[in-house]
Motif scaffolding. Structure first.
Motif, PDB file in Angstrom:
ATOM      1  N   VAL A 191      -2.062   3.931   7.266  1.00 19.44           N
ATOM      2  CA  VAL A 191      -2.065   2.491   7.039  1.00 19.44           C
ATOM      3  C   VAL A 191      -2.660   1.842   8.277  1.00 19.44           C
ATOM      4  O   VAL A 191      -2.294   2.181   9.408  1.00 19.44           O
ATOM      5  N   ASP A 231       2.431   8.365   7.533  1.00 20.42           N
ATOM      6  CA  ASP A 231       3.695   8.618   6.851  1.00 20.42           C
ATOM      7  C   ASP A 231       4.301   9.909   7.397  1.00 20.42           C
ATOM      8  O   ASP A 231       3.810  11.008   7.161  1.00 20.42           O
ATOM      9  N   MET A 287       0.847  -1.184   0.000  1.00 18.09           N
ATOM     10  CA  MET A 287       0.000   0.000   0.000  1.00 18.09           C
ATOM     11  C   MET A 287       0.887   1.241   0.000  1.00 18.09           C
ATOM     12  O   MET A 287       2.047   1.190   0.421  1.00 18.09           O
ATOM     13  N   LYS A 288       0.368   2.343  -0.535  1.00 16.87           N
ATOM     14  CA  LYS A 288       1.072   3.620  -0.580  1.00 16.87           C
ATOM     15  C   LYS A 288       2.469   3.484  -1.200  1.00 16.87           C
ATOM     16  O   LYS A 288       3.429   4.103  -0.751  1.00 16.87           O
ATOM     17  N   ASP A 317      -4.583  -0.035   3.227  1.00  9.34           N
ATOM     18  CA  ASP A 317      -4.466   1.410   3.072  1.00  9.34           C
ATOM     19  C   ASP A 317      -5.770   2.037   3.542  1.00  9.34           C
ATOM     20  O   ASP A 317      -6.831   1.847   2.942  1.00  9.34           O
TER      21      ASP A 317
END
Length: 638
Positions: free
Chosen positions: A258, A272, A214-215, A253
């Motif tokens: 997350v 993040d 994810m991401k 996500d």
């Protein structure tokens, strides 16, 4: 002297010409030409609450109509008529199987109820070992079969083939797609697929067991309970270490963060910060283990399980994520669906949740021989059974390609949706009672359809509330059967009475390339009125007539009885009429002014009209101590 005749001063009242007992007040009737005693059923009251959802059902007909034209609100509604019903209750029903209630809800489409598509096992896909993780990449479907990576190169029509074995002899325990590459976990290492049958190690610094993406990054869990953000070759940083013995179950996500589920009962949030996923909150799921998670349209969906003696109760929740003091936590969690209860012996937990443009899908074991995908439809917030697999097993992998669903059933095989339809399906409505506990006489039913050219659409009804849980109950009675044409005409329902009524639509086809399409159903009924209205002309003259005896006159006797009757207006009373033998309980609605009538022969009668409204009493509790009368349930013998 005038006295009120009662059981205290009058024995054998019928022998003295009394014809009724009103709360221990004996009455003589003044029945004659033009002043008969009438016992009639109370008139029906005007219906004040509309329960129809089909516009054409608002018509000048006797009774009320319960109809539905839209089922996209999903399953799980048991009572159709509730005072504080949910906002979309008019779109909801109790249960379904094999019917598609969502696909035709999109704007610009005519809403209709049709059969779901069938499923098939592609050639060579009818066996499957453990860990059936699945991903779609570059127009191909990949899934793990033990230590072997398998694929369907042409997903809609092709067969299953073997791509290779990333780690010879070691089971694949995780799979993820990042960019144009497929990554695996096997034997504690992370592998990357470079091309067909060609694999290379990606990261071997930890003993990994599961893998997600994810991401734009890979996240892997290790067997020691640590969660890592993984890049090629380097020693991955630890995002979170669980207590000893705990493990990670799923990662997704969640939009701003997350989200990671663990079997310690928490859902963790990682944001993040400076290109590093940093723990930013945790939400505890009381009494359950969060087992699967995904996000769609700003909502978070997570599945949980709760252990029973020999199985697992599964649940699906929807929640929102909020940022409070720089901590991201889940709030406003609502239970969408529960599978199983404390007695279940099946593992009914959801293990995989996949989101699409308008839906959430998860797979759950339905019975010991059947597994279903369940679909949560985002526009209406409804959930219903979707595709069915004719085997019982955990669904560990779900993928979507070209609006076609694929899934793995652990230990059984891989399935894909076909363009054909299942042969049959049903939908059971919520119980209808028109907001009243009175019994109803259900008199008519109809189904409106598009033209039926293959198969049939049937409407059956039941007045047994428990039947909504049993689609095969023998008490379902067929009322309408449309084997051709479009239906829409009301069919007579014979001898159907009961407080509740549930309707069941059965759709079948004998040509799986097409499905009959139902547009609406309706049932009509009216309340069974058990109240009686009794109009009695009561003799209130001073002259007392006695059978076979000389009449006598007691001054003030009639007025005394009249005033006693007036005092009972609007009060709860018991009325016993000796002939016909009738016992009722209710109220005195009205006592008219005295009426003096002179007959042609010159005698004078003074009477008043008494209106009583009430219900029959079929079991009489006697206060008599006379031998035998109490046993007979009759208060007195005339």
């Amino acid at each position: 002297m005038a006295v009120l005749p009662s059981s205290a001063n009058t024995s054998n009242p019928q022998a003295l010409g009394y014809e009724a007992n009103l709360d221990d007040l004996f009455l003589r009737f003044a029945v004659g030409p033009g002043r008969q005693m009438n016992i009639n059923t109370a008139p029906l009251q005007a219906q004040a609450i509309a329960t129809s959802e089909t516009p054409e059902d608002f018509q000048q007909e006797f009774g009320q109509t319960y109809s539905r034209i839209d089922f996209s609100g999903g399953s799980g509604l048991d009572k159709a008529h509730q005072r504080n019903a949910p906002e979309n209750a008019f779109q909801r029903y109790w249960d379904s199987s094999g019917v598609d209630v969502f696909s035709n809800k999109e704007p610009g489409k005519e809403y209709k109820l049709s059969l779901l598509h069938s499923t098939e096992e592609p050639t060579n896909g009818d066996t499957l070992g453990t860990n059936g993780y699945m991903q779609e990449l570059g127009g191909e479907i990949f899934y793990a079969d033990g230590a072997v990576l398998k694929k369907i190169a042409t997903p809609l029509t092709g067969d299953v083939s073997t791509d290779g074995t990333p780690s010879a002899g070691n089971n694949i325990t995780g799979m993820a797609v990042l960019g144009s590459k497929l990554y695996f976990v096997a034997n504690g290492d992370i592998y990357v697929r470079n091309s067909a049958g060609s694999y290379a190690t990606y990261n071997t610094h930890k003993t990994f067991d599961k893998l997600w993406s994810m991401k734009g990054r890979l996240v892997a869990s290790a067997t020691n309970g640590e969660l890592h953000e993984v890049s090629a070759t380097s020693n991955p940083p630890t995002m979170k270490a669980l207590p000893s013995g705990s493990s990670w179950t799923d990662v997704a996500d969640g939009g701003a963060v997350v989200l990671a589920c663990a079997d310690d009962g928490y859902i963790y949030s990682f944001a993040d910060e400076s290109s590093t996923l940093t723990l930013k909150g945790q939400t505890f799921i009381e009494g359950e283990v969060p087992n699967a998670i995904d996000a769609a349209q700003g909502l978070i969906f997570y599945g949980t399980y709760q252990n029973t003696a020999s199985g697992k109760i599964g649940r699906l929740y929807v929640a929102e994520i909020t940022n409070a003091n720089s901590l991201y936590v889940l709030v406003n969690a609502q239970l969408i669906k529960q599978w199983g209860d404390g007695t279940t012996t099946l593992n009914q937990a959801p293990y995989k949740i996949v989101s699409t443009r308008d839906s959430i899908f998860t797979g759950v074991v339905d019975t010991a021989s059947k597994t279903n995908l369940w679909r949560y439809y985002l526009p209406t917030g409804g959930i219903a059974r979707d595709l069915e697999f004719a085997e019982s097993g955990i669904v560990e992998g779900i993928a979507v390609f070209s609006d076609t669903l694929f899934a793995t059933v652990s230990g059984k095989g891989v399935y894909r949706e076909t363009s054909n339809y299942v042969t049959s399906g049903y939908l059971i409505s919520a119980l209808a009672d028109f907001f009243t506990s009175e019994k109803k006489q259900w008199v008519g039913a109809k189904v409106t359809t598009n033209s039926v050219t293959a198969g049939s659409i049937k409407l059956s009804t039941s007045v047994v509330p428990q039947d909504i849980n049993n689609p095969t109950s023998s008490t379902w009675t067929e009322q309408v059967n449309i084997g051709g044409g479009t239906g829409g005409d009301e069919q007579i329902m014979e001898n159907v009475t009961g407080r509740w009524l549930a309707a069941k639509l059965d759709i079948t086809t004998d040509d799986q390339s097409q499905s009959p399409e139902a547009l609406a159903f309706a049932v009509r009924g009216f309340q069974l009125v058990e109240d009686l209205v009794v109009d009695i002309p009561v003799n209130i003259s001073d002259q007392i007539e006695r059978p076979n005896r000389k009449r006598l006159r007691v001054n003030g006797q009639g007025d005394l009885i009249y005033q006693a009757l007036r005092n009972k207006e609007g009060k709860n009373v018991q009325l016993e009429i000796f002939r016909p033998d009738t016992l009722l309980r209710g109220i005195i609605e009205n006592v008219s002014a005295p009426v003096e009538e002179i007959s042609a022969r010159g005698s004078v009668t003074v009477f008043c009209l008494v209106r009583f409204r009430g219900s029959k009493i079929f079991t009489v509790s006697s206060a008599s101590t006379t031998l035998g009368t109490g046993l007979l349930g009759v208060e007195r013998l005339g």
